[in-house]
Design a protein around this motif. Structure first.
Motif, short mmCIF file in Angstrom:
data_model
loop_
_atom_site.label_atom_id
_atom_site.label_comp_id
_atom_site.label_asym_id
_atom_site.label_seq_id
_atom_site.Cartn_x
_atom_site.Cartn_y
_atom_site.Cartn_z
N ASP A 162 11.15 -17.22 28.28
CA ASP A 162 10.58 -16.85 26.97
C ASP A 162 11.26 -15.72 26.54
OD1 ASP A 162 9.23 -14.99 28.09
OD2 ASP A 162 6.95 -16.00 27.53
N GLY A 163 11.94 -14.68 27.34
CA GLY A 163 12.55 -13.61 26.90
C GLY A 163 11.76 -12.38 26.89
N GLY A 164 10.38 -12.63 26.96
CA GLY A 164 9.36 -11.28 26.87
C GLY A 164 8.33 -11.50 27.90
N ASP A 165 7.47 -10.31 27.69
CA ASP A 165 6.40 -10.26 28.67
C ASP A 165 5.18 -10.41 27.73
OD1 ASP A 165 7.76 -9.43 30.94
OD2 ASP A 165 7.39 -7.35 30.30
N GLU A 166 5.25 -10.86 26.71
CA GLU A 166 3.82 -11.08 25.95
C GLU A 166 3.68 -12.61 25.91
OE1 GLU A 166 3.57 -11.29 21.17
OE2 GLU A 166 3.31 -9.43 21.72
N HIS A 216 -2.23 -20.45 20.56
CA HIS A 216 -3.59 -20.84 20.21
C HIS A 216 -4.03 -19.57 19.21
CE1 HIS A 216 -6.27 -24.26 19.82
NE2 HIS A 216 -6.96 -23.41 19.51
N GLY A 217 -2.99 -18.98 18.62
CA GLY A 217 -3.57 -17.81 17.65
C GLY A 217 -4.02 -16.78 18.41
N TYR A 218 -3.98 -16.50 19.84
CA TYR A 218 -4.39 -15.31 20.61
C TYR A 218 -3.05 -14.71 21.22
CZ TYR A 218 -8.72 -17.74 19.80
OH TYR A 218 -9.98 -18.10 19.14
N THR A 219 -3.09 -13.30 21.27
CA THR A 219 -2.26 -12.62 22.11
C THR A 219 -2.59 -11.91 23.22
OG1 THR A 219 -0.76 -12.20 20.15
CG2 THR A 219 -0.44 -10.59 22.23
N PHE A 220 -2.67 -12.28 24.60
CA PHE A 220 -3.35 -11.87 25.81
C PHE A 220 -2.81 -10.30 26.19
CE2 PHE A 220 -4.10 -16.29 25.26
CZ PHE A 220 -5.04 -16.42 26.21
N GLY A 253 -5.89 -8.53 14.61
CA GLY A 253 -5.83 -7.44 15.51
C GLY A 253 -7.34 -7.30 16.30
N SER A 254 -8.21 -7.65 15.80
CA SER A 254 -9.55 -7.86 16.52
C SER A 254 -9.62 -8.27 17.91
CB SER A 254 -10.64 -8.46 15.70
OG SER A 254 -10.36 -9.90 15.54
N ALA A 255 -10.55 -7.52 18.92
CA ALA A 255 -10.18 -8.03 20.29
C ALA A 255 -11.36 -9.21 20.31
CB ALA A 255 -10.49 -6.89 21.07
N VAL A 256 -10.95 -10.03 21.56
CA VAL A 256 -11.86 -11.15 21.73
C VAL A 256 -11.68 -11.14 23.38
CG1 VAL A 256 -11.68 -12.58 19.78
CG2 VAL A 256 -9.88 -12.70 21.66
#
Length: 870
Positions: free
Chosen positions: A211-215, A219-223, A243-246
């Motif tokens: 995917d070209g990156g580590d991110e 489903h709308g969440y960035t780990f 930006g809120s944490a989950v």
């Protein structure tokens, strides 16, 4: 510790490999391959066709399965393998399947129900195509080390060794290896990810696009970070678009079993439980936000609860693990503990009023924030109070009787919560759950030791002992008796430890003669650290008569296996040679020492425990015993070959380890004795440089003490003998006895302050209280005017709170404290050695050479270079 858990199922008292347990209902092909060879090894059943010879390595095919379809999947696999003539293996039985696919199973082994060994890439491809077709639509857990084939959801492959090939490590363990294209031996890496050796290309399909990156986002969440990896699925911190944490909890499909229920089913149930609880009491549990499926895994999203786990909070906050804290600090800590336990009790009461029991009340499921506010997390085991008790729980934090066969259905879930709260109180005061379960008297000695610093409040201590059973008879002296006559009490403890140790021998056991720690099973059960040699060394030092049958078996097995055993003083042939020579068997000892000297690790590894330094020390010992200058020359050659500075680091081991066993201090110890035996100053100066260079690992311990980090990557700050302050003191004190140095003497004092700590998680010699006891007794004898501790005669009495007293004497927990052990590194033998040294001042308890320095100097025609006070 999770790896050690696998060694706790086969025996109630001793560590044994998991494959010693009952495999449960066995798996076998319904139509057994005619003429094929069947054998069982470890947790696997192997099937080999007639006259088959596996290549060294190749493309392994793995087939995974859900629990309910395992037998049917095996029948499909075995039919294909028989028709194509491919060797294969499968898990032997249902219990092995459940462990390998359980929450705490190995992530690099999980999912592998069947492993197939096609001898050529062409046959591998034919097998993969056939199984993809015949198992189409069948799902199994994803094998993290592999790449799936085609559209299959249960067939995968990786490149690796077919035949067992290992490279012996300096600590006695074996690293799986295979051959590179140029014929050199390289690690057969088994990590949670698909890896290809250099020069090997995947012939079975296109390489997936990166995917070209580590991110990682879906489903709308960035780990953002992994909080806890698990075989059942990971736990993550993530963020939403605003930006809120989950908090996100993952469940891997067809994995993480507890009974017949996998991680996905449990996560769905947890989501529904959180929904019900949040509706009734919004702040009691984390707010559930969403449950969704991505690819084959299920994810639960909740509010992010700030804080650290209760276990981490305790380690960071408890003043017992620091040196010299005053009573006011303890009183404040007890107040914080009471506040935490009161909050937990109130939250449990609310949960019970709502009709639920938490069940798995353990330190990893409680978070504490910066204001000491606590929240319960991980409601995976939470259940209605009127339902039979489920299978999930944490050893040490659930009633011991709950693990008896068939017992859980009869236990009240509310009783489990009450017991868990008591166990958390025990954790906060001092974690010694297994010792207290086996010998409740240990808690009386714990309280007495605490009271000398600052007694816990009555209500807090009552919470600790609330579930304690009363023993039928007292088998330890009372704390008052110990304090009235500490030297007599410690001598009795020594003698009863030796009594029990003698009775732990099992000459009929083909795997060991004395029970050992998990590391002993991973290395060998003959060596000084984990095996028979170390036990015999301790018994001999204590003046006990040695059973000649034990010596003969050690001799026979050590000679038989000398070519496959490492060279080390602690982990291999050199140490066994030292012990056998002490016992009068010079011929066998010389044969083993020759094998140690000629082993590649005697030059590839530097350490005192497993490499050149320990082999050189053994040669110096034999020089003293025999007068043969060849031993002195051999010791000098081994130590002269070791490089200085940064060039030494690779020879110490992976990740730049510290400490006596693997690090620079062990090498400095050998150089110290070489200098005295030869009369040369150069080895002494080299050793001093190494001790100064070791300070790169040093880190302060409150209050005014100094510890040492385990390695460049393991940042735990330790006071212990194997790696830590005690091991450093053990070596530095010898150098200062020969050449006083104000700067190094001040450094010694700060290290000895750490050695004075009387509360350690384990009692053992290498990583526990016994090692601190031994070193303190040794350094106090060397510097009698220093008065390192005001009550030095009572110092060994700190071991009483760990003592497991029984009819045969006193035994001790080894390893990480889950089972009893006899070995020198972690168990009874090491504790006996420390007690013997503390009570009699025996010279050279831990394979040093102070007792022979003057005679050696006489033989060389030189005056002695050192006077050691004894």
């Amino acid at each position: 510790m999770l790896q050690d858990t696998a060694f706790t199922f086969a025996h109630p008292d001793y560590y044994e490999p998991f494959d010693r347990t009952d495999p449960g209902r066995r798996y076998n092909p319904t139509r057994r391959p005619a003429g094929w060879t069947r054998r069982e090894s470890d947790v696997w059943t192997h099937w080999t066709p007639p006259n088959a010879e596996l290549p060294e390595q190749g493309w392994k095919v793995h087939v995974s399965s859900a629990l309910g379809f395992a037998q049917q999947v095996l029948d499909v696999v075995s039919t294909a393998c028989v028709e194509l003539g491919v060797s294969f293996k499968h898990l032997t039985g249902r219990q092995y399947f459940l462990w390998m696919h359980g929450k705490h199973g190995s992530r690099v082994q999980s999912g592998k129900f069947c492993a197939l060994y096609p001898p050529t890439p062409q046959l591998a491809y034919a097998l993969l195509e056939r199984l993809e077709r015949e198992l189409s639509g069948i799902a199994g857990p994803y094998v993290l080390t592999d790449r799936r084939f085609g559209s299959s959801r249960c067939v995968s492959y990786r490149y690796g060794a077919f035949r067992p090939r290992h490279r012996l490590q300096s600590d006695g363990t074996r690293l799986p290896t295979m051959l590179a294209l140029d014929g050199t031996e390289v690690p057969d890496e088994r990590r949670p990810g698909f890896l290809l050796p250099d020069g090997i290309a995947d012939p079975f399909g296109p390489v997936p696009e990166s995917d070209g990156g580590d991110e990682v986002s879906f489903h709308g969440y960035t780990f953002e970070s992994v909080l806890q990896p698990s075989n059942a699925g990971g736990a993550y911190r993530a963020s939403r678009a605003d930006g809120s944490a989950v908090f996100v909890k993952e469940a891997r499909a067809h994995n993480g079993y507890a009974g017949d229920q996998d991680a996905c089913e449990r996560l769905e149930r947890e989501y529904l439980t959180l929904r019900a609880l949040h509706a009734a009491a919004p702040t009691l549990a984390p707010e559930p936000l969403e449950l969704f499926t991505e690819w084959e895994h299920t994810f639960l999203v909740t509010e992010f609860v700030p804080g650290r786990t209760l276990s981490k909070w305790m380690v960071a906050t408890n003043p017992l693990i620091h040196a010299g804290q005053d009573a006011a600090v303890f009183a404040a800590y007890y107040g914080r503990c009471t506040h935490i336990l009161d909050q937990l009790a109130a939250q449990l009461a609310t949960l019970h009023e709502l009709g639920y029991a938490f069940v798995d009340l353990s330190p990893g499921n409680v978070l504490v924030d910066d204001n000491d506010t606590v929240r319960l997390i991980d409601f995976e085991a939470t259940q209605p109070i009127d339902h039979p008790l489920g299978l999930l729980g944490t050893p040490g934090y659930e009633p011991p009787e709950s693990r008896a066969p068939g017992a859980r259905a009869k236990i009240d879930p509310l009783h489990v919560d009450a017991y868990g709260l008591t166990a958390l109180a025990q954790l906060l005061i001092f974690p010694m759950h297994e010792a207290a379960r086996r010998s409740p008297e240990t808690l009386d000695h714990l309280y007495a030791d605490l009271a000398e610093l600052c007694p816990p409040p009555t209500n807090l201590w009552n919470a600790v002992v609330r579930s304690r059973p009363m023993p039928d008879a007292l088998r330890l002296p009372t704390p008052a008796q110990v304090r009235s006559a500490p030297e007599d009490a410690v001598r009795s403890l020594r003698d009863r430890t030796a009594d029990a140790l003698e009775r732990m021998a099992d000459l009929d056991n083909p795997r060991w003669m004395y029970p050992t720690a998990p590391d002993g099973h991973r290395s060998n059960t003959r060596c000084v650290a984990y095996g028979t040699a170390g036990v015999l060394h301790a018994l001999r030092a204590a003046g006990r008569e040695i059973d000649p049958r034990v010596v003969e078996r050690l001799r026979a097995v050590a000679l038989r296996d000398r070519q496959t055993t490492g060279p080390g003083l602690l982990f291999g042939n050199a140490g066994i040679a030292w012990v056998l020579d002490d016992l009068g068997d010079r011929d066998a000892a010389m044969t083993l020492l020759a094998a140690a000297t000629g082993h590649r690790l005697a030059t590839e590894a530097a350490g005192w425990g497993g490499g050149a330094a320990g082999v050189a020390m053994t040669h110096l010992s034999f020089f003293q015993r025999t007068g043969d200058p060849g031993h002195l020359d051999q010791a000098q050659r081994l130590l002269d070959a070791l490089p200085d500075g940064d060039a030494l680091m690779p020879l110490l081991g992976q990740d730049h380890p510290s400490g006596l066993v693997h690090g620079r201090p062990g090498v400095a110890l050998a150089l110290y004795y070489l200098s005295v035996f030869t009369g040369a100053d150069e080895p002494f100066e080299r050793g001093l440089r190494l001790l100064r260079e070791e300070l790169v690992h040093a880190e302060p311990i409150p209050v005014a003490a100094l510890g040492f980090r385990v390695s460049a990557t393991d940042r735990r700050n330790m006071p212990y003998l194997a790696c830590g302050s005690a091991g450093y003191v053990h070596v530095l004190s010898r150098y200062l006895g020969r050449r006083p140095d104000p700067e190094l003497t001040a450094l010694l004092r700060t290290c000895v302050r750490a050695v004075g700590i009387r509360f350690t998680a384990a009692p053992g010699l290498f990583q526990g209280q016994a090692g601190l006891t031994l070193v303190h007794a040794d350094v106090a004898a060397r510097f009698p005017d220093e008065n390192f501790l005001s009550d030095a005669p009572a110092r060994p009495a700190a071991l009483f709170k760990y003592a497991i007293a029984g009819e045969t004497g006193v035994r001790w927990l080894g390893g990480h404290g889950q089972r009893l052990s006899a070995d020198l590194a972690t168990g009874s033998a090491g504790i006996l050695l420390a007690l013997q040294h503390a009570t009699t001042g025996v010279t050279d308890p831990l394979f040093t050479l102070d007792h022979c320095l003057e005679p050696a100097a006489d033989r060389l025609g030189r005056p002695g270079r050192l006077h050691v006070q004894q």
